[in-house]
Write an enzyme that holds these catalytic residues in place. Structure first.
Site, PDB file in Angstrom:
ATOM      1  CG  HIS A 239      -0.213  -0.077   2.534  1.00  0.00           C
ATOM      2  ND1 HIS A 239       0.242   1.043   3.200  1.00  0.00           N
ATOM      3  CD2 HIS A 239       0.133  -1.137   3.305  1.00  0.00           C
ATOM      4  CE1 HIS A 239       0.817   0.680   4.324  1.00  0.00           C
ATOM      5  NE2 HIS A 239       0.776  -0.644   4.416  1.00  0.00           N
ATOM      6  CG  ASP A 240      -0.410   4.250   1.209  1.00  0.00           C
ATOM      7  OD1 ASP A 240      -1.280   4.953   0.665  1.00  0.00           O
ATOM      8  OD2 ASP A 240      -0.638   3.559   2.230  1.00  0.00           O
TER       9      ASP A 240
ATOM     10  N   GLY B 149       5.070  -1.068   2.687  1.00  0.00           N
ATOM     11  CA  GLY B 149       4.241   0.108   2.479  1.00  0.00           C
ATOM     12  C   GLY B 149       5.028   1.399   2.401  1.00  0.00           C
TER      13      GLY B 149
END
Length: 262
Positions: A121-122, A139
């Site tokens: 994520h991200d 992440g």
């Protein structure tokens, strides 16, 4: 009509260009958008608020747009954004972003992503990147243009890897890797500059020599990091041809939040 195999499950709300090809047993969710010329192999799952650009090639068994592996995620409509002309090989997993960061995981253009790569994520990936088999990004990792990660490289969350940097096989990156630098080992340490990659991209011998001098100021001259930044600023004026590249290195050092590999 899109070229969709009869066994594929494509939600009626998904937006696929008429030229998109979808293989057997692939599942595509309602919030997915796929641009012209992209091919999706068999047994792929694309879900979440995922946008995929043009002329991508996605191989079998990949999972794109699944929920983040983050306990804070509470089902928010975060995004996965993939650009154009990317190759995504077998068994890759790319997750959505989180509201704790930019709300999106982003992948640029012309990237070559090999089998079993995980992009958490991200993460923010630029363009012309190569991720070899089993590279793993935790992440919030950022990768600049032309980064090359060797097989089984693992990158700790929040690390940034600068443009034209590379890692060796099985490198474990726990701090930022500056532009042009080669990182190797567990934990990863600097091992010179990515000179071969720079040659392939058309850097002149004079530019490469200036980048080597800049590397030595950071890693071989016995300077503190603040002293090295000042020395790099002076070096910019000595080599106009290489000044933008030295500036890129200096500005990366100034912006590093995790600290650089030393």
């Amino acid at each position: 009509m899109s070229k969709i195999h009869s066994t594929a499950l494509v939600d009626p709300q998904a937006q696929l260009d008429a030229s998109v090809e979808v293989g057997a047993y692939t599942v595509i969710g309602p919030h997915v958008k796929i641009g012209a010329g992209t091919t999706v192999g068999p047994h792929v799952v694309i879900e979440g608020h995922t946008t995929i650009g043009c002329d991508n090639r996605i191989f079998q068994f990949s999972s794109l747009g699944a929920a983040p592996q983050d306990k804070k995620y509470a089902g928010e409509p975060t995004r996965l954004e993939i650009g154009d002309r990317n190759t995504i090989r077998e068994f890759c997993t790319f997750n959505l972003g989180t509201v704790q960061d930019a709300g999106a995981t982003r992948i640029g253009d012309d990237n070559w992503i090999m089998a079993y790569v995980h992009i958490a994520h991200d993460c923010q990936l630029a363009s012309n990147i190569i991720l070899a088999n089993n590279a793993t990004l935790a992440g919030h990792v950022h990768l600049g243009d032309w980064v090359f990660l060797g097989g089984f490289t693992s990158v700790h969350q929040f690390c940034h890897i600068g443009a034209h940097a590379m890692t060796a096989f099985t490198a474990a990156v726990s701090q930022d890797v500056p532009p042009f630098v080669t990182a190797a080992g567990n934990r990863a340490v600097p091992a010179g500059i990515n000179s071969e990659g720079l040659k392939r991209r058309g850097f002149t011998p004079e530019q490469i020599a200036a980048i080597k001098r800049a590397y030595k100021l950071v890693y071989r001259a016995g300077l503190s990091l603040d002293e090295a930044k000042s020395a790099l600023a002076q070096e910019e004026g000595k080599s106009p041809e290489a000044a933008p590249h030295i500036r890129l290195l200096r500005e990366f050092l100034e912006s590093s939040a995790r600290g650089i590999i030393r």
